[in-house]
Motif scaffolding. Structure first.
Motif, PDB file in Angstrom:
ATOM      1  N   GLN A  10      43.610 -19.869  23.689  1.00 26.97           N
ATOM      2  CA  GLN A  10      43.086 -20.204  25.133  1.00 26.97           C
ATOM      3  C   GLN A  10      42.299 -18.992  25.253  1.00 26.97           C
ATOM      4  O   GLN A  10      42.386 -18.422  26.192  1.00 26.97           O
ATOM      5  N   GLU A  11      41.232 -18.646  24.255  1.00 24.15           N
ATOM      6  CA  GLU A  11      40.498 -17.735  24.352  1.00 24.15           C
ATOM      7  C   GLU A  11      39.608 -17.413  25.512  1.00 24.15           C
ATOM      8  O   GLU A  11      39.504 -16.413  26.126  1.00 24.15           O
ATOM      9  N   MET A  12      38.858 -18.545  26.178  1.00 24.20           N
ATOM     10  CA  MET A  12      38.110 -18.623  26.980  1.00 24.20           C
ATOM     11  C   MET A  12      38.757 -18.116  28.529  1.00 24.20           C
ATOM     12  O   MET A  12      38.249 -17.313  29.160  1.00 24.20           O
ATOM     13  N   VAL A  13      40.099 -18.796  28.465  1.00 28.31           N
ATOM     14  CA  VAL A  13      40.833 -18.331  29.907  1.00 28.31           C
ATOM     15  C   VAL A  13      41.253 -17.028  29.671  1.00 28.31           C
ATOM     16  O   VAL A  13      41.475 -16.385  30.781  1.00 28.31           O
ATOM     17  N   SER A  14      41.819 -16.511  28.536  1.00 28.15           N
ATOM     18  CA  SER A  14      42.418 -15.061  28.547  1.00 28.15           C
ATOM     19  C   SER A  14      41.315 -14.159  28.863  1.00 28.15           C
ATOM     20  O   SER A  14      41.525 -13.368  29.460  1.00 28.15           O
ATOM     21  N   LYS A  15      40.008 -14.436  28.377  1.00 23.04           N
ATOM     22  CA  LYS A  15      38.882 -13.573  28.485  1.00 23.04           C
ATOM     23  C   LYS A  15      38.628 -13.435  30.107  1.00 23.04           C
ATOM     24  O   LYS A  15      38.200 -12.377  30.514  1.00 23.04           O
ATOM     25  N   LEU A  16      38.618 -14.884  30.620  1.00 19.81           N
ATOM     26  CA  LEU A  16      38.049 -14.832  31.970  1.00 19.81           C
ATOM     27  C   LEU A  16      39.047 -13.916  32.848  1.00 19.81           C
ATOM     28  O   LEU A  16      38.722 -13.395  33.843  1.00 19.81           O
ATOM     29  N   ILE A  17      40.451 -14.189  32.687  1.00 22.03           N
ATOM     30  CA  ILE A  17      41.501 -13.223  33.304  1.00 22.03           C
ATOM     31  C   ILE A  17      41.332 -11.894  33.065  1.00 22.03           C
ATOM     32  O   ILE A  17      41.188 -11.033  34.221  1.00 22.03           O
ATOM     33  N   LYS A 146      45.849 -34.867  41.064  1.00 24.42           N
ATOM     34  CA  LYS A 146      47.143 -35.620  42.132  1.00 24.42           C
ATOM     35  C   LYS A 146      47.123 -34.174  43.007  1.00 24.42           C
ATOM     36  O   LYS A 146      48.042 -34.127  43.816  1.00 24.42           O
ATOM     37  N   VAL A 147      46.340 -33.201  42.834  1.00 27.70           N
ATOM     38  CA  VAL A 147      46.342 -31.989  43.817  1.00 27.70           C
ATOM     39  C   VAL A 147      45.284 -32.234  44.960  1.00 27.70           C
ATOM     40  O   VAL A 147      44.021 -32.699  44.620  1.00 27.70           O
ATOM     41  N   ILE A 148      45.788 -31.906  46.264  1.00 29.03           N
ATOM     42  CA  ILE A 148      45.049 -32.328  47.111  1.00 29.03           C
ATOM     43  C   ILE A 148      43.856 -31.332  47.209  1.00 29.03           C
ATOM     44  O   ILE A 148      43.872 -30.301  46.981  1.00 29.03           O
ATOM     45  N   PRO A 149      42.475 -32.142  47.770  1.00 23.24           N
ATOM     46  CA  PRO A 149      41.197 -31.253  47.546  1.00 23.24           C
ATOM     47  C   PRO A 149      41.397 -29.969  48.288  1.00 23.24           C
ATOM     48  O   PRO A 149      40.615 -29.046  47.872  1.00 23.24           O
ATOM     49  N   THR A 150      42.129 -29.802  49.418  1.00 30.16           N
ATOM     50  CA  THR A 150      42.030 -28.526  50.126  1.00 30.16           C
ATOM     51  C   THR A 150      42.521 -27.430  49.529  1.00 30.16           C
ATOM     52  O   THR A 150      42.122 -26.245  49.489  1.00 30.16           O
ATOM     53  N   ILE A 151      43.642 -27.913  48.732  1.00 26.82           N
ATOM     54  CA  ILE A 151      44.184 -26.652  47.610  1.00 26.82           C
ATOM     55  C   ILE A 151      43.189 -26.428  46.583  1.00 26.82           C
ATOM     56  O   ILE A 151      42.807 -25.217  46.241  1.00 26.82           O
ATOM     57  N   LYS A 152      42.569 -27.353  45.999  1.00 24.98           N
ATOM     58  CA  LYS A 152      41.707 -27.183  44.785  1.00 24.98           C
ATOM     59  C   LYS A 152      40.319 -26.332  45.506  1.00 24.98           C
ATOM     60  O   LYS A 152      39.713 -25.494  44.691  1.00 24.98           O
ATOM     61  N   SER A 153      40.040 -26.353  46.667  1.00 29.53           N
ATOM     62  CA  SER A 153      38.805 -25.953  47.323  1.00 29.53           C
ATOM     63  C   SER A 153      39.034 -24.514  47.549  1.00 29.53           C
ATOM     64  O   SER A 153      38.140 -23.767  47.596  1.00 29.53           O
ATOM     65  N   ARG A 154      40.238 -23.967  47.464  1.00 27.91           N
ATOM     66  CA  ARG A 154      40.590 -22.660  47.894  1.00 27.91           C
ATOM     67  C   ARG A 154      41.205 -21.730  46.646  1.00 27.91           C
ATOM     68  O   ARG A 154      41.655 -20.793  46.633  1.00 27.91           O
ATOM     69  N   SER A 155      40.922 -22.597  45.477  1.00 26.22           N
ATOM     70  CA  SER A 155      41.339 -22.147  44.122  1.00 26.22           C
ATOM     71  C   SER A 155      40.020 -21.761  43.200  1.00 26.22           C
ATOM     72  O   SER A 155      39.135 -22.713  43.324  1.00 26.22           O
ATOM     73  N   SER A 156      40.264 -20.889  42.204  1.00 27.11           N
ATOM     74  CA  SER A 156      39.654 -20.626  41.087  1.00 27.11           C
ATOM     75  C   SER A 156      40.151 -21.583  40.020  1.00 27.11           C
ATOM     76  O   SER A 156      41.371 -21.357  39.732  1.00 27.11           O
ATOM     77  N   ILE A 157      39.684 -22.647  39.753  1.00 25.14           N
ATOM     78  CA  ILE A 157      39.961 -23.521  38.687  1.00 25.14           C
ATOM     79  C   ILE A 157      39.834 -23.197  37.016  1.00 25.14           C
ATOM     80  O   ILE A 157      38.609 -23.041  36.949  1.00 25.14           O
ATOM     81  N   ALA A 158      40.877 -23.118  36.352  1.00 23.43           N
ATOM     82  CA  ALA A 158      40.672 -22.857  34.860  1.00 23.43           C
ATOM     83  C   ALA A 158      41.317 -24.052  34.317  1.00 23.43           C
ATOM     84  O   ALA A 158      42.342 -24.467  34.328  1.00 23.43           O
ATOM     85  N   ASN A 159      40.420 -24.575  33.286  1.00 23.37           N
ATOM     86  CA  ASN A 159      40.949 -25.837  32.464  1.00 23.37           C
ATOM     87  C   ASN A 159      41.509 -25.416  31.082  1.00 23.37           C
ATOM     88  O   ASN A 159      40.676 -24.593  30.495  1.00 23.37           O
TER      89      ASN A 159
END
Length: 218
Positions: A10-17, A146-159
């Motif tokens: 997961q090179e991209m996520v690892s580098k992001l962190i 299935k994650v409520i939108p308000t939680i997603k909006s407060r988070s930095s999302i990594a796929n």
């Protein structure tokens, strides 16, 4: 802790962190989304290691890192579903823990955040709004829809991408599983820990014997 598997797969996520940490730009809340076995928990622990490490580099040798490896670091909190859901009381307990001021950085990880009840999710939102500056959270999910939108909006999302079957097979071989069995296991699942459990399951062993011929023809 050894994060080689994470860095390689997961090179991209690892580098992001790592880059965000080095530049002092870590988000306080991350939402890690990806299929089972895609090393989301590894990434969450990697982030915690960077934040909590006394040497600020996930050194693996300081007291904080050693406690992390032994899963008894008092500055890391992990919440998992109780039964089929994450309940309001669990979030309130987490909120209580973080209600105390501390000179130490702290990290919490919530597994399967998509299984939070509505009341738990709303309690979490309030908690996130009041999170101290030296605290960080990682939310894990296999189904971001299935994650409520308000939680997603407060988070930095990594796929997270699925782990390739050949990678799983190679890791199994390293752990002493013969090549043919490793190849078959990697086709049954791309989750390394699950594949290792499968190697000890007699029922799965019977299935393997039954599909060997099919796999040899692929």
């Amino acid at each position: 802790m050894d994060f080689t598997n994470l860095h390689n797969n997961q090179e991209m996520v690892s580098k992001l962190i790592k880059n965000s940490f080095d530049q002092n730009r870590l988000f306080h809340i991350y939402l890690f989304n990806g299929p089972r076995g895609s090393l989301k928990m590894d990434a969450a622990i990697y982030l915690a290691s960077l934040v909590l490490c006394e040497n600020h580099n996930a050194c693996g040798t300081c007291d904080e890192c050693i406690k992390l490896e032994k899963w008894n670091n008092p500055h890391l909190f992990i919440v998992s579903p109780e039964g089929e859901s994450i309940k309001k009381e669990q979030i309130e307990e987490l909120e209580h823990e973080f209600g105390y001021s501390s000179d130490y950085a702290r990290v919490f990880i919530i597994q399967n955040i998509d299984k939070a009840t509505l009341t738990a999710a709303n309690t979490l939102l309030k908690f996130l709004e009041e999170l101290p500056d030296n605290c960080y959270g990682v939310l894990l999910t296999e189904n971001i829809n299935k994650v409520i939108p308000t939680i997603k909006s407060r988070s930095s999302i990594a796929n997270f991408l699925p782990i390739k079957s050949e990678v799983v097979a190679a890791e199994l071989v390293k752990k002493g599983i013969d090549q043919e069995k490793s190849n078959i296991m990697s086709r049954l699942t791309n989750n390394l820990s699950l594949a290792l459990r499968y190697t000890k399951d007699k029922d799965i062993e019977k299935i393997i014997e039954g599909v060997k011929g099919v796999c040899l023809c692929v």
